[in-house]
Design a protein around this motif. Structure first.
Motif, short mmCIF file in Angstrom:
data_model
loop_
_atom_site.label_atom_id
_atom_site.label_comp_id
_atom_site.label_asym_id
_atom_site.label_seq_id
_atom_site.Cartn_x
_atom_site.Cartn_y
_atom_site.Cartn_z
N LEU A 1 20.98 34.96 15.37
CA LEU A 1 21.77 36.12 14.96
C LEU A 1 21.82 37.09 16.13
N VAL A 2 22.98 37.71 16.34
CA VAL A 2 23.12 38.73 17.36
C VAL A 2 23.45 40.05 16.66
N LEU A 3 22.66 41.07 16.98
CA LEU A 3 22.86 42.40 16.43
C LEU A 3 23.26 43.35 17.56
N ASN A 4 24.02 44.38 17.22
CA ASN A 4 24.32 45.39 18.22
C ASN A 4 23.21 46.44 18.21
N SER A 5 23.36 47.48 19.01
CA SER A 5 22.30 48.50 19.13
C SER A 5 22.09 49.29 17.84
N LYS A 6 23.06 49.24 16.93
CA LYS A 6 22.92 49.90 15.62
C LYS A 6 22.36 48.94 14.58
N GLU A 7 21.94 47.76 15.04
CA GLU A 7 21.40 46.70 14.18
C GLU A 7 22.42 46.18 13.18
N GLU A 8 23.69 46.18 13.59
CA GLU A 8 24.75 45.61 12.79
C GLU A 8 24.99 44.18 13.28
N VAL A 9 25.23 43.27 12.34
CA VAL A 9 25.44 41.87 12.68
C VAL A 9 26.76 41.69 13.42
N GLU A 10 26.69 41.01 14.58
CA GLU A 10 27.89 40.68 15.35
C GLU A 10 28.19 39.19 15.33
N CYS A 11 27.16 38.38 15.25
CA CYS A 11 27.36 36.93 15.32
C CYS A 11 26.23 36.22 14.60
N ILE A 12 26.59 35.23 13.80
CA ILE A 12 25.62 34.38 13.10
C ILE A 12 25.90 32.94 13.51
N ILE A 13 24.85 32.23 13.93
CA ILE A 13 25.01 30.84 14.35
C ILE A 13 23.99 29.97 13.62
N GLU A 14 24.48 28.88 13.03
CA GLU A 14 23.62 27.88 12.40
C GLU A 14 23.68 26.62 13.24
N PHE A 15 22.55 25.99 13.47
CA PHE A 15 22.48 24.77 14.27
C PHE A 15 22.17 23.58 13.37
N LYS A 16 22.89 22.50 13.58
CA LYS A 16 22.64 21.25 12.86
C LYS A 16 22.73 20.11 13.85
N ALA A 17 21.80 19.21 13.79
CA ALA A 17 21.84 18.01 14.63
C ALA A 17 21.70 16.81 13.72
N HIS A 18 22.28 15.71 14.14
CA HIS A 18 22.23 14.51 13.33
C HIS A 18 21.68 13.36 14.17
N SER A 19 20.79 12.63 13.58
CA SER A 19 20.27 11.44 14.22
C SER A 19 20.35 10.31 13.22
N ASN A 20 20.78 9.15 13.67
CA ASN A 20 20.85 8.03 12.74
C ASN A 20 19.69 7.06 12.92
N LEU A 21 18.66 7.48 13.65
CA LEU A 21 17.46 6.66 13.75
C LEU A 21 16.72 6.73 12.42
N LYS A 22 16.32 5.60 11.90
CA LYS A 22 15.70 5.59 10.57
C LYS A 22 14.18 5.57 10.62
N SER A 23 13.61 5.11 11.71
CA SER A 23 12.15 5.11 11.79
C SER A 23 11.72 5.27 13.24
N ILE A 24 10.48 5.63 13.42
CA ILE A 24 9.94 5.85 14.76
C ILE A 24 10.03 4.59 15.61
N GLY A 25 9.99 3.43 15.01
CA GLY A 25 10.08 2.18 15.74
C GLY A 25 11.41 1.98 16.47
N GLN A 26 12.43 2.69 16.04
CA GLN A 26 13.74 2.59 16.67
C GLN A 26 13.86 3.49 17.91
N TRP A 27 12.94 4.42 18.09
CA TRP A 27 13.05 5.37 19.21
C TRP A 27 13.07 4.65 20.55
N GLY A 28 12.18 3.69 20.75
CA GLY A 28 12.10 2.97 22.03
C GLY A 28 13.39 2.27 22.35
N LYS A 29 13.99 1.60 21.34
CA LYS A 29 15.26 0.91 21.56
C LYS A 29 16.37 1.90 21.89
N ALA A 30 16.35 3.05 21.23
CA ALA A 30 17.40 4.04 21.45
C ALA A 30 17.29 4.68 22.82
#
Length: 101
Positions: free
Chosen positions: A71-100
């Motif tokens: 979140l970004v606020l100005n000097s009056k503590e008013e909201v200027e920008c809201i950002i949500e982050f999402k990432a997607h991974s299609n690895l199903k188990s830790i065993g696939q990490w090495g192959k990926a």
């Protein structure tokens, strides 16, 4: 007025150059990748807009009590920008990490 979409796009386009070689790959397989990216983007915003307040994992305690990734606020503590982050991974188990890798 700041065009936040444009500012975020500029940071994202150059973000890979702010990490060491293979650092993002390592972070992607050992953590939720949106967190290090969020942190890097927050820091770049903080550097560029030093008069703004850049908050990670900000919670609106007075209203919805909902957590916001960045979140970004100005000097009056008013909201200027809201950002949500999402990432997607299609690895199903830790065993696939090495192959990926």
């Amino acid at each position: 007025m700041i065009n936040w979409k444009n500012e975020i796009n500029i940071i994202i386009k150059g973000v890979e150059n702010t990490f060491q070689a293979n650092e993002l790959a390592y972070l992607a397989v050992t953590s939720k990748i949106e967190n290090p990216l969020r942190d890097k983007i927050a820091f770049e915003l903080h550097k560029k807009f030093d008069k703004k307040i850049v908050c990670r994992e900000w919670t609106n305690k007075s209203q919805t009590k909902k957590r916001t990734d960045l979140l970004v606020l100005n000097s009056k503590e008013e909201v200027e920008c809201i950002i949500e982050f999402k990432a997607h991974s299609n690895l199903k188990s830790i065993g696939q990490w090495g192959k990926a890798m």
